[in-house]
Design a protein around this motif. Structure first.
Motif, PDB file in Angstrom:
ATOM      1  N   VAL A 181       0.652  -0.850  -0.022  1.00  0.00           N
ATOM      2  CA  VAL A 181      -0.160   0.065  -0.157  1.00  0.00           C
ATOM      3  C   VAL A 181       0.781   0.946   0.078  1.00  0.00           C
ATOM      4  N   LYS A 204       0.713   5.578  -0.419  1.00  0.00           N
ATOM      5  CA  LYS A 204      -0.221   6.694  -0.839  1.00  0.00           C
ATOM      6  C   LYS A 204       0.290   8.100  -1.553  1.00  0.00           C
ATOM      7  N   TYR A 211      -4.860   5.800  -1.930  1.00  0.00           N
ATOM      8  CA  TYR A 211      -4.254   5.157  -2.129  1.00  0.00           C
ATOM      9  C   TYR A 211      -3.551   3.955  -3.177  1.00  0.00           C
ATOM     10  N   ASP A 212      -2.771   3.204  -3.073  1.00  0.00           N
ATOM     11  CA  ASP A 212      -2.437   2.729  -4.251  1.00  0.00           C
ATOM     12  C   ASP A 212      -2.153   1.362  -3.898  1.00  0.00           C
ATOM     13  N   VAL A 213      -2.609   0.332  -3.887  1.00  0.00           N
ATOM     14  CA  VAL A 213      -2.669  -0.866  -3.702  1.00  0.00           C
ATOM     15  C   VAL A 213      -2.428  -2.218  -4.671  1.00  0.00           C
ATOM     16  N   SER A 214      -1.024  -2.641  -4.684  1.00  0.00           N
ATOM     17  CA  SER A 214      -0.502  -3.231  -5.518  1.00  0.00           C
ATOM     18  C   SER A 214      -0.272  -4.543  -5.543  1.00  0.00           C
ATOM     19  N   ALA A 241      -7.426  -5.737  -5.287  1.00  0.00           N
ATOM     20  CA  ALA A 241      -6.163  -5.363  -5.296  1.00  0.00           C
ATOM     21  C   ALA A 241      -5.504  -5.417  -6.764  1.00  0.00           C
ATOM     22  N   ASP A 289      -9.058   5.345  -5.926  1.00  0.00           N
ATOM     23  CA  ASP A 289      -8.380   5.347  -4.347  1.00  0.00           C
ATOM     24  C   ASP A 289      -8.822   3.731  -4.255  1.00  0.00           C
ATOM     25  N   ASP A 290      -7.155   3.028  -4.290  1.00  0.00           N
ATOM     26  CA  ASP A 290      -7.854   1.190  -4.206  1.00  0.00           C
ATOM     27  C   ASP A 290      -9.182   0.759  -2.862  1.00  0.00           C
ATOM     28  N   TYR A 291      -8.426   1.362  -2.203  1.00  0.00           N
ATOM     29  CA  TYR A 291      -9.106   1.097  -1.112  1.00  0.00           C
ATOM     30  C   TYR A 291     -10.991   1.020  -1.462  1.00  0.00           C
ATOM     31  N   LEU A 308     -10.591   0.730   8.088  1.00  0.00           N
ATOM     32  CA  LEU A 308      -9.037   1.098   8.370  1.00  0.00           C
ATOM     33  C   LEU A 308      -8.710   0.861   9.724  1.00  0.00           C
ATOM     34  N   VAL A 347      -4.520   1.776   7.270  1.00  0.00           N
ATOM     35  CA  VAL A 347      -3.520   0.454   6.818  1.00  0.00           C
ATOM     36  C   VAL A 347      -4.395  -0.400   7.287  1.00  0.00           C
TER      37      VAL A 347
END
Lengths: 480, 51
Positions: free
Chosen positions: A151, A153, A160-163, A217, A226-228, A241, A253
């Protein structure tokens, strides 16, 4: 109830008690125990979720951690993870994936006291990554790896980017962040934006969560999403979160993760990693990537450390399923007659695509075959078939290719592409010339035939394919 | 071929293990790491380079 890895495993136990293989023998990360077991199971066609209930740490000490693998090993498991029936594991799964990508469920912020991942907090001198199980999977893997998501930001645009991003252990307080400079990835965009201002990049690795979290993700969102919110769509509930331990209270998180590793990536940091056996089933070449200095590790007392077996079916599903729905949607825009899209395991879920269409004009097969190449730069090879061919059955696709394509006319190339020309095979039946008819058993006869009335009951049930419908299992036994 | 990366093969000067690296590391200042013995070395120190 908030969804997490535990609620998912409990659900599997409740509804599909045979879906999980529990292994009580102790795993030693210094050996290839995990990958050897997973390879044997794969070779046997055993597609169960695997829980290694006991793991040593990197120094051979006993831990309270267990390990979870094969959460994505079948399409049926991926379907269940987002609340679909196993019978929807083909195109309905891909289409639902596409729908969930376009939807958002905003996250919920909870205090630290309501965050299971904060049961144990290690900061400063307490940080010791050698106490976390990490693994080598293949013979020439250079080091021990975590294989889940990161994660980051974007502090300027506040998303947020989640990859997915693997990490190699460098030292007890340092991990690599596997972002290759020459490839354009969302996380790397954030790192490079910070580097332009000589800023460090906060990062949090999420090691263990509900599989829908990871499917979200892996969704094909644009940079800036915003990936969340997208992950909430896949969970079908808000991601809970909580403030990070060491990256500031405004860096959030996942509260329901099993373990979070927080850290800082210094600007222009570089550390060597690879060889590592990757999704392509080849070793990735050694390369310099950024690293992170770990600032906190938080986890549940008995955390389940989740991993992906790289270059194996779960990895292929994570790459292929998200693309199928998106490609179907893009093809549908220009060609309403598209029926199904599949990224098969033989192409590691990335390099190969099968498309079925209801053909109306002679040129349809060739034109439709160009579309996937536009939207996925990893794709090398597209086969277009008629709608009497199941694109999820590779044997049928190859049969169509070898019996319907005229190799002098129906294999076309997109020239001048990076690394190699791209291929389109039009394996559809020509419309305007005589062509043989496919032999089939009469539909009425099939419907009238109740197989159980014709065959003796099987003596041994054998291994059940996870999620296979009873009728499908019976059909397979009958054919074996 | 998607897996035909821009690579060069090296041999570890300490244990002889052969592995490949991204061309970005060729003639670079970052030391390579042998996946077998973890020896760090510059590509110029390798007894064999195939590119």
């Amino acid at each position: 109830m908030s969804k997490d890895l535990r609620t998912y495993l409990a659900e599997l136990d409740r509804h599909w008690p045979d879906a999980i293989l529990r292994i009580g023998r102790e795993v030693d990360p210094r050996e290839f125990h995990v990958s050897a077991v997973l390879q044997h199971l794969e070779d046997r066609g055993d597609q169960r979720v695997v829980l290694f209930e006991k793991s040593l740490d990197l120094e051979g000490r006993t831990t309270n951690f267990s390990l979870a693998y094969n959460l994505f090993v079948t399409r049926e498991l991926c379907a269940r993870a987002i609340g679909l029936a196993s019978s929807d594991a083909k195109m309905p799964l891909s289409l639902e994936f596409s729908r969930r990508e376009a939807r958002r469920v905003e996250p919920e912020i909870v205090p630290l006291s309501r965050a299971p991942v904060k049961e144990v907090v290690r900061t400063g001198g307490e940080i010791d990554l050698s106490r976390v199980p990490m693994f080598r999977y293949h013979e020439q893997d250079i080091g021990l790896y975590l294989t889940m998501v990161a994660v980051m930001k974007d502090s300027e645009e506040n998303f947020y980017d989640v990859s997915f991003c693997k990490n190699m252990l460098v030292s007890p307080k340092r991990l690599t962040v596997s972002l290759q400079r020459k490839l354009h990835k969302h996380l790397l965009n954030i790192v490079e934006k910070n580097e332009e201002h000589d800023r460090e990049t906060p990062i949090a690795m999420v090691i263990g969560h509900h599989p829908a979290f990871y499917l979200g993700a892996g969704a094909l969102t644009t940079f800036g999403n915003d990936d969340y919110g997208t992950i909430g769509s896949f969970l079908d509930q808000a991601v809970r979160l909580t403030p990070s331990e060491s990256l500031g209270k405004d860096f959030l998180v996942p509260a329901d993760a099993e373990m979070i590793v927080e850290g800082i990536t210094p600007p222009h940091s570089a550390e060597i990693e690879n060889p590592f056996g990757e999704f392509s089933r080849y070793y990735q070449p050694q390369v310099a990537v950024p690293y992170m200095d770990v600032t906190a590790i938080t986890f549940r007392k008995d955390a389940i450390v989740q991993g992906i077996f790289p270059g194996h079916p779960g990895h292929f599903n994570l790459g292929g399923i998200p693309k199928e729905g998106s490609l179907y949607r893009e093809i549908k825009r220009v060609f309403p007659g598209v029926q199904a899209v599949h990224m098969p395991h033989s192409g590691v879920g990335r390099y190969c695509c099968y498309v079925s269409i209801k053909k109306r004009r002679e040129e349809d097969g060739k034109l439709v075959g160009t579309v996937p190449h536009v939207f996925t730069n990893q794709l090398q090879f597209v086969v277009v078939v008629d709608d009497d061919v199941d694109v999820f059955n590779e044997q049928e696709v190859i049969w169509a290719a070898v019996t319907r394509a005229r190799f002098d006319k129906d294999i076309n190339f997109l020239k001048g592409m990076p690394r190699s020309d791209r291929v389109i095979i039009d394996a559809t039946v020509p419309l305007n010339e005589p062509f043989p008819k496919k032999a089939v058993v009469p539909r009425e006869a099939l419907e009238a035939c109740v197989l159980e009335e014709w065959i003796a009951p099987a003596k041994s049930a054998g291994k059940k394919a996870v999620g296979a419908a009873p009728s499908a299992r019976k059909a397979r036994h009958a054919g074996s | 071929m998607p897996v035909r990366e821009d690579i060069f093969w090296v041999a570890c000067p300490k244990c002889g293990e052969k592995f490949y690296c991204d061309v970005q590391l060729r003639h670079g200042s970052i030391k390579l790491m042998c996946p077998k013995c973890h020896h760090r070395f510059l590509d110029s120190e390798s007894p064999q380079i195939i590119e």
